[in-house]
Design a protein around this motif. Structure first.
Motif, PDB file in Angstrom:
ATOM      1  N   ASN A 257      -1.535  13.453  -2.962  1.00 19.15           N
ATOM      2  CA  ASN A 257      -2.921  13.426  -2.461  1.00 19.15           C
ATOM      3  C   ASN A 257      -2.985  12.812  -1.068  1.00 19.15           C
ATOM      4  N   ARG A 258      -2.209  11.780  -0.868  1.00 18.95           N
ATOM      5  CA  ARG A 258      -2.226  11.104   0.430  1.00 18.95           C
ATOM      6  C   ARG A 258      -1.664  12.014   1.528  1.00 18.95           C
TER       7      ARG A 258
ATOM      8  N   ILE B 295       3.530   3.697  -3.857  1.00 15.34           N
ATOM      9  CA  ILE B 295       2.647   4.498  -4.703  1.00 15.34           C
ATOM     10  C   ILE B 295       3.488   5.477  -5.504  1.00 15.34           C
TER      11      ILE B 295
ATOM     12  N   GLU C 149       0.816  -1.220   0.000  1.00 13.10           N
ATOM     13  CA  GLU C 149       0.000   0.000   0.000  1.00 13.10           C
ATOM     14  C   GLU C 149       0.846   1.263   0.000  1.00 13.10           C
TER      15      GLU C 149
ATOM     16  N   GLU D 172      -0.272  10.152  -6.329  1.00 13.49           N
ATOM     17  CA  GLU D 172      -0.987   9.591  -5.182  1.00 13.49           C
ATOM     18  C   GLU D 172      -0.296   9.961  -3.865  1.00 13.49           C
TER      19      GLU D 172
ATOM     20  N   LYS E 229      -2.255  21.515  -3.777  1.00 11.72           N
ATOM     21  CA  LYS E 229      -1.458  20.545  -4.524  1.00 11.72           C
ATOM     22  C   LYS E 229      -0.199  21.157  -5.127  1.00 11.72           C
TER      23      LYS E 229
ATOM     24  N   THR F 158      -6.849   9.546   6.825  1.00 10.81           N
ATOM     25  CA  THR F 158      -5.751   8.974   6.041  1.00 10.81           C
ATOM     26  C   THR F 158      -4.554   8.744   6.949  1.00 10.81           C
TER      27      THR F 158
END
Length: 506
Positions: A180-181, A173, A170, A177, A196, A380
């Motif tokens: 975003n994470r 990445i 997991e 991603e 971002k 998250t």
């Protein structure tokens, strides 16, 4: 011989007679000037005044008054000069006395230090049985004390630990991603919000340089960003507060005390040393780095990080090696690992120093002048990631998204224009940084022109602040036209905004 003696005696008599006559005439001249002729001055004035009219008397009074004032002024100035000279001579004598006292005190300090070392040596002999000489009949093991107490603690902490990083599927990445994470993690776990573009610029900066500078007004999250990065990557960032008194590397790294023979270790040195044991990502934050001159206290790091061979990134800590020194030292030097980034935060106000080109050219600067809007992010978790994995993401992005030849050709044309109009150009270092930054920025979700725009604004146009801009208003307007022609209408938004801000100042 008798004749010469007579001649010499006559010569000496005549010499001293002439010297006496010289001083006599000087004395008589002063007497005539100040005493003997004064009566004659008044007699002549009285005789001449018999024929004076009203206008003559008026002029006489004015002239005499001026002369009297002038004489008083001369006397006062002579008095002040003599008084100042006497004070100066007295202060010089006082200085000589103070210097003698300082010399005596210094000598006594050295004597006291020697006595202190002897007492410590006797105490060590009583505690460990060591008297300064090896005892061949003593079978007890010798106690070796280290001069690096904090670093030895780090050695003991990691002595039996496995420091390799094991990533789960997991956590493997890509860069979009990853961004975003991180944004969702910061918002949901820490209550910190970032857009971002800022995070994409941060990761692209990590791929470009080991030194990053976060600039902007207070309260925009400059310090909290690397703090959140540490939490996100499950390795807390080390936040070091820069002090205004920092003048050289000794303030940041520490120094060897010649009296105690111990090294005064700093938190910065301890955190840097600990990164040599780890394989994950490490951030050392120099909070408010421009409270002191970074090109002074950080000079050695700025120099070694220019070396292409990373195995030569070694910082001199001590000049020699002794038993009990930290394990990670190599001949008194510490290798700066590749898994650490130095992140500085900077404010611009009257209490700070200007960051010089030497620093800006080696670092990636990120402007943070606005707070990001609230993000309703889902819960998250953080991530576990090795330095090698992140470096592989950077290398893959740089190979997959090289800057197009057309863009590089237009960049060279822009460089030629700036060099011709503003006498400013950029060398191989900045070109290399652009080629490293832009492809990663594209992999993070940005565009090639947007990434190039950011680097040109931060690396090249920033140098315009030192120019005589009131006389370059037409050239600045022409520069915006050239950028629109080369890269598209309003494509270089960062650069255009920066130039317009410069034009508004004048």
């Amino acid at each position: 011989m008798v004749n010469f003696a007579r001649y010499y005696v006559d010569f000496i008599r005549r010499l001293f007679s002439n010297i006496g006559e010289f001083f006599k005439r000087i004395f008589e001249a002063f007497a005539d000037l100040l005493f003997n002729d004064v009566v004659n001055y008044f007699k002549n004035l009285i005789d001449a005044s018999k024929t004076f009219g009203f206008l003559d008397w008026l002029i006489a009074i004015v002239v005499i008054g001026i002369n009297v004032i002038f004489i008083i002024f001369i006397v006062i100035r002579l008095y002040q000069f003599l008084r100042h000279y006497i004070r100066f001579a007295k202060s010089e004598l006082d200085k000589d006395e103070l210097l003698e006292e300082i010399a005596l005190l210094s000598q006594k300090t050295v004597e006291l230090a020697d006595e202190k070392n002897k007492i410590l040596q006797l105490k060590m002999g009583n505690v460990t049985g060591y008297s300064g000489q090896d005892n061949p009949f003593d079978d007890k093991p010798k106690v070796i004390t280290s001069r690096f107490a904090k670093l030895i603690q780090v050695d003991n902490t990691y002595k039996n630990q496995i420091t390799s990083v094991t990533m789960s599927p997991e956590d493997m990445i890509g860069l979009p991603e990853l961004i975003n994470r991180f944004i969702n993690f910061s918002a949901s776990k820490l209550g910190l919000y970032y857009d971002k573009k800022t995070i994409a610029t941060y990761f692209s900066g990590m791929a470009t340089s080991k030194i990053m500078i976060l600039e902007g007004i207070s309260g925009t999250g400059k310090t909290s960003l690397p703090y959140a990065m540490g939490k996100f990557f499950s390795n807390d960032s080390a936040i070091i507060s820069v002090q205004p008194s920092w003048r050289d590397r000794a303030e940041m790294i520490g120094y060897l005390n010649e009296f105690t023979k111990k090294f005064n270790e700093t938190d910065f040195l301890k955190e840097l040393y600990e990164t040599t044991y780890r394989e994950d990502l490490n951030f050392i934050v120099l909070d408010e780095l421009n409270l002191a001159r970074i090109e002074y206290y950080f000079a050695e790091f700025l120099s070694i990080m220019e070396m292409p061979n990373v195995s030569e990134w070694k910082i001199d800590i001590v000049p020699d090696t002794q038993p009990g020194d930290p394990r990670r030292f190599e001949n008194g030097k510490l290798l700066v690992p590749q898994n650490v980034w130095f992140v500085g935060t900077a404010n611009k106000d009257d209490s700070t120093f200007t960051i010089t080109d030497k620093v800006y050219d080696r670092a990636v600067s990120i402007i943070m002048n606005q707070k990001a809007e609230f993000i309703d992010a889902p819960p998250t978790d953080g991530i576990t990631m090795s330095h090698e994995y992140l470096e592989s993401l950077f290398l893959t992005a740089q190979k997959a998204n090289p800057i197009t030849p057309k863009t590089m050709d237009n960049l060279e044309k822009l460089d030629d224009f700036i060099a011709a109009k503003f006498k400013i150009t950029f060398g191989n270092r900045i070109t290399k940084q652009i080629k490293a930054f832009v492809p990663v920025f594209v992999a993070c979700g940005g565009s090639e022109i947007e990434g190039l725009d950011y680097m040109v604004a931060r690396k090249i146009l920033r140098k315009f602040e030192t120019l005589n801009l009131p006389f370059l208003q037409d050239e600045l307007a022409e520069l915006i036209t050239v950028m629109d022609k080369l890269f598209g209408k309003n494509a270089f938004k960062e650069c255009t905004l920066f130039i317009n801000d410069l034009r508004k100042q004048f």
